[in-house]
Design an enzyme around this catalytic site. Structure first.
Site, PDB file in Angstrom:
ATOM      1  N   PRO A 174      -6.831   7.264 -31.453  1.00  0.00           N
ATOM      2  CA  PRO A 174      -7.017   7.691 -30.064  1.00  0.00           C
ATOM      3  C   PRO A 174      -6.648   6.567 -29.096  1.00  0.00           C
ATOM      4  CG  PRO A 174      -9.124   7.072 -31.034  1.00  0.00           C
ATOM      5  CD  PRO A 174      -8.102   6.977 -32.129  1.00  0.00           C
ATOM      6  N   THR A 175      -5.869   6.889 -28.105  1.00  0.00           N
ATOM      7  CA  THR A 175      -5.568   5.904 -27.055  1.00  0.00           C
ATOM      8  C   THR A 175      -5.629   6.620 -25.704  1.00  0.00           C
ATOM      9  OG1 THR A 175      -3.176   6.238 -27.392  1.00  0.00           O
ATOM     10  CG2 THR A 175      -4.172   4.348 -28.492  1.00  0.00           C
TER      11      THR A 175
ATOM     12  N   TYR B  60     -16.099   9.193 -26.006  1.00  0.00           N
ATOM     13  CA  TYR B  60     -16.752   8.039 -25.394  1.00  0.00           C
ATOM     14  C   TYR B  60     -18.068   8.548 -24.833  1.00  0.00           C
ATOM     15  CZ  TYR B  60     -12.978   4.549 -25.383  1.00  0.00           C
ATOM     16  OH  TYR B  60     -12.045   3.616 -25.733  1.00  0.00           O
TER      17      TYR B  60
ATOM     18  N   HIS C   9     -10.844  -2.116 -32.184  1.00  0.00           N
ATOM     19  CA  HIS C   9     -10.252  -1.527 -30.981  1.00  0.00           C
ATOM     20  C   HIS C   9      -8.927  -2.222 -30.629  1.00  0.00           C
ATOM     21  CE1 HIS C   9     -11.985   1.280 -27.808  1.00  0.00           C
ATOM     22  NE2 HIS C   9     -10.831   0.972 -27.253  1.00  0.00           N
TER      23      HIS C   9
ATOM     24  N   ASP D 120      -7.976   0.330 -38.829  1.00  0.00           N
ATOM     25  CA  ASP D 120      -6.847   0.116 -37.918  1.00  0.00           C
ATOM     26  C   ASP D 120      -6.869  -1.298 -37.367  1.00  0.00           C
ATOM     27  OD1 ASP D 120      -8.485  -0.081 -35.640  1.00  0.00           O
ATOM     28  OD2 ASP D 120      -8.137   1.987 -35.012  1.00  0.00           O
TER      29      ASP D 120
ATOM     30  N   GLY E 195      -3.359  -3.652 -35.847  1.00  0.00           N
ATOM     31  CA  GLY E 195      -2.193  -4.448 -36.262  1.00  0.00           C
ATOM     32  C   GLY E 195      -1.285  -3.800 -37.284  1.00  0.00           C
TER      33      GLY E 195
ATOM     34  N   ARG F 110       1.781  -2.321 -38.396  1.00  0.00           N
ATOM     35  CA  ARG F 110       3.125  -2.241 -37.821  1.00  0.00           C
ATOM     36  C   ARG F 110       4.209  -2.000 -38.872  1.00  0.00           C
ATOM     37  NH1 ARG F 110      -0.117  -2.373 -34.410  1.00  0.00           N
ATOM     38  NH2 ARG F 110      -0.357  -3.841 -32.693  1.00  0.00           N
TER      39      ARG F 110
HETATM   40  C1  LIG Z   1      -3.404   1.343 -24.996  1.00  0.00           C
HETATM   41  C2  LIG Z   1      -4.587   1.568 -25.891  1.00  0.00           C
HETATM   42  C3  LIG Z   1      -5.592   2.453 -25.508  1.00  0.00           C
HETATM   43  C4  LIG Z   1      -6.685   2.686 -26.345  1.00  0.00           C
HETATM   44  N1  LIG Z   1      -7.619   3.624 -25.977  1.00  0.00           N
HETATM   45  C5  LIG Z   1      -8.608   3.944 -26.847  1.00  0.00           C
HETATM   46  C6  LIG Z   1      -9.492   5.022 -26.562  1.00  0.00           C
HETATM   47  O1  LIG Z   1      -9.392   5.677 -25.528  1.00  0.00           O
HETATM   48  N2  LIG Z   1     -10.463   5.297 -27.476  1.00  0.00           N
HETATM   49  C7  LIG Z   1     -10.603   4.588 -28.645  1.00  0.00           C
HETATM   50  O2  LIG Z   1     -11.509   4.885 -29.441  1.00  0.00           O
HETATM   51  N3  LIG Z   1      -9.755   3.588 -28.951  1.00  0.00           N
HETATM   52  C8  LIG Z   1      -8.767   3.262 -28.097  1.00  0.00           C
HETATM   53  N4  LIG Z   1      -7.866   2.276 -28.432  1.00  0.00           N
HETATM   54  C9  LIG Z   1      -7.974   1.624 -29.751  1.00  0.00           C
HETATM   55  C10 LIG Z   1      -7.150   2.390 -30.805  1.00  0.00           C
HETATM   56  O3  LIG Z   1      -7.762   3.610 -31.129  1.00  0.00           O
HETATM   57  C11 LIG Z   1      -7.001   1.584 -32.093  1.00  0.00           C
HETATM   58  O4  LIG Z   1      -8.278   1.224 -32.558  1.00  0.00           O
HETATM   59  C12 LIG Z   1      -6.137   0.343 -31.928  1.00  0.00           C
HETATM   60  O5  LIG Z   1      -5.040   0.619 -31.087  1.00  0.00           O
HETATM   61  C13 LIG Z   1      -5.624  -0.149 -33.262  1.00  0.00           C
HETATM   62  O6  LIG Z   1      -4.924  -1.353 -33.131  1.00  0.00           O
HETATM   63  P1  LIG Z   1      -3.315  -1.437 -33.013  1.00  0.00           P
HETATM   64  O7  LIG Z   1      -2.973  -0.942 -31.656  1.00  0.00           O
HETATM   65  O8  LIG Z   1      -3.041  -2.887 -33.182  1.00  0.00           O
HETATM   66  O9  LIG Z   1      -2.735  -0.582 -34.097  1.00  0.00           O
HETATM   67  C14 LIG Z   1      -6.784   2.005 -27.575  1.00  0.00           C
HETATM   68  C15 LIG Z   1      -5.784   1.109 -27.954  1.00  0.00           C
HETATM   69  C16 LIG Z   1      -4.695   0.894 -27.127  1.00  0.00           C
HETATM   70  C17 LIG Z   1      -3.610  -0.057 -27.585  1.00  0.00           C
END
Ligand SMILES: Cc1cc2nc3c(=O)[nH]c(=O)nc-3n(C[C@H](O)[C@H](O)[C@H](O)COP(=O)(O)O)c2cc1C
Length: 422
Positions: A122-123, A174, A320, A351, A353, A355
């Site tokens: 989720p992002t 959230y 995160h 999760d 990193g 890639r």
């Molecule tokens: C731009 C961005 C927004 C994110 N928003 C959320 C979110 O809304 N809810 C959440 O549980 N995690 C959020 N995350 C964390 C991601 O779910 C995930 O744990 C993380 O991106 C994993 O690391 P990686 O980006 O290095 O693969 C976000 C991460 C990024 C990069």
């Protein structure tokens, strides 16, 4: 147009920083700049060989404030560095002379076959990268048969994403505001048919992504420089803002009317996170939800056991993406002990990193049921919309497939500690 750059004065362990940097920034077979090498930054997706190429393409298309939002980690970014270095501290031990003429990349997740051993994390605020971004991510996920976890901070309506054919749709919650909000969102996710509820527990305070803050003159307002820079990115503006500024489609009605601007609503939700959230409340939410229930943002094995004890079906070992507490361990660091404690009782996802195909293989070999892709698929999205996400997924598929063959493992299900050396 400028490409993205900034000073990065991290105090993270220099050995770790070098290990993380070596993955991308310092091609090792060059000496004194020869041979000259550069990543692809054009627009032809077929020429993006790696996730890093998609990352560079994304940096070129996005304005600097959006790149900062996408890339930034909290404080000194030591956790962010650790996430990359955590993979670098494991080496693969291949088995020789194994028949790998057929390779099986599929696993089973919650009793259903998963053709590729990952899901999309989720992002939030994806609407900063492309218009209707979550619908596009969901379509690419559905095509590949992998779950897409939609964030509470999504800019697309939950029901619109749920309507994507063949999607394994998970909803990430959230916990903010009064109880009625979380209960209403949970009920809505149930009606929308979501397969799983993912409660994120590592973000009750918003991690300070300092480099992103420097793009704001005050909360809710970008600096003049950032606005000018955004104006110099017409390709981004056309494909992202053509329908107007995105909004928090699922939460907007909970936000006071005078705070509903894009950044303002994000700041409002951050300011209203429930700081009393504890195990008892998560156990209560578990009981409200009839389907698969996961807790995201767990970083120690005791908490994984506690999650199992309150009836969670899965835990997501995650910091995160280095965006919350700085100087934490990585999900990968915790994984072997977490698996040892809960055995097969619980689904474990990890999760941070990821890639490369080899990163996914390491997650599985250390005991994960599957990995989550965060920035990796966002790079594809920000580079080229849905086609870019599809390319990111293809890159993982190709790398995992080839690397399985090279590792001497005909199936990802065979992966385990025998294939790894610290
Ligand atoms: C731009 C961005 C927004 C994110 N928003 C959320 C979110 O809304 N809810 C959440 O549980 N995690 C959020 N995350 C964390 C991601 O779910 C995930 O744990 C993380 O991106 C994993 O690391 P990686 O980006 O290095 O693969 C976000 C991460 C990024 C990069």
């Amino acid at each position: 147009m400028r490409s993205f750059s900034r000073e990065r004065p991290s105090r993270a362990d220099p050995v770790e920083a070098a290990a993380a940097g070596a993955r991308f920034d310092q091609p090792t077979a060059t000496e004194n700049g020869a041979p000259a090498r550069s990543y692809y930054t054009g627009r032809n997706l077929a020429r993006a060989h790696t996730i890093e190429d998609l990352r560079r393409m994304a940096h070129r298309r996005l304005p600097a404030f959006a790149v900062e939002y996408l890339e930034g980690g909290a404080e000194e970014e030591a956790t962010l560095v650790r996430n990359l270095a955590a993979f670098a501290s494991w080496r693969l031990s291949p088995k020789a002379l194994v028949d790998v003429s057929r390779r099986d990349l599929s696993v089973s997740l919650f009793g259903r076959p998963l053709p590729l051993p990952f899901a999309i994390a989720p992002t939030g605020l994806n609407g900063l990268f492309w218009r209707k971004a979550d619908v596009l991510l969901a379509r690419a996920a559905a095509q590949a048969g992998v779950p897409f976890i939609q964030s509470t901070m999504s800019n697309d309506r939950m029901e619109e994403v749920a309507a994507v054919p063949n999607l394994r749709h998970w909803w990430q919650l959230y916990v903010f505001g009064p109880h009625e909000i979380r209960e209403a969102l949970i009920a809505r996710a149930e009606r929308a048919g979501c397969e799983a509820l993912v409660v994120t527990v590592d973000a009750q305070f918003y991690g300070d992504r300092e480099w992103e803050q420097r793009r704001f003159a005050h909360p809710g307002r970008l600096t003049t420089g950032s606005i000018l820079d955004a104006a110099l990115h017409p390709r981004w503006a056309l494909t992202t803002l053509s329908g107007g500024m995105p909004s928090f489609a699922n939460d907007i009605n909970y936000i006071p009317e005078d705070r509903r601007g894009f950044f303002e609503s994000a700041f409002w939700i951050r300011a209203n996170m429930d700081h009393t959230l504890d195990w008892a409340e998560v156990a209560r939410l578990r009981k409200l939800w009839p389907r698969k229930f996961l807790i995201k943002g767990i970083l120690n094995a005791d908490d994984v056991e506690r999650a199992a004890a309150i009836g969670a079906d899965g835990a997501i070992l995650s910091n995160h993406g280095g965006r919350q507490l700085d100087w934490t361990v990585s999900g990968l660091d915790v994984l072997p002990e977490a698996r040892r404690r809960v055995g097969d009782r619980m689904t474990l996802l990890v999760d941070g990193g990821v890639r490369r195909g080899t990163d996914v293989l390491k997650c599985l070999a250390l005991g994960a049921d599957a990995a989550l892709l965060g920035r990796a698929t966002l790079y594809g999205l920000a580079a080229a919309g849905q086609k870019g996400v599809e390319r990111a997924i293809d890159i993982f598929r190709e790398e995992i497939d080839r690397d399985l063959g090279l590792l001497g493992a005909p199936s990802v299900k065979e992966l385990g500690s025998a294939f790894l050396t610290r």
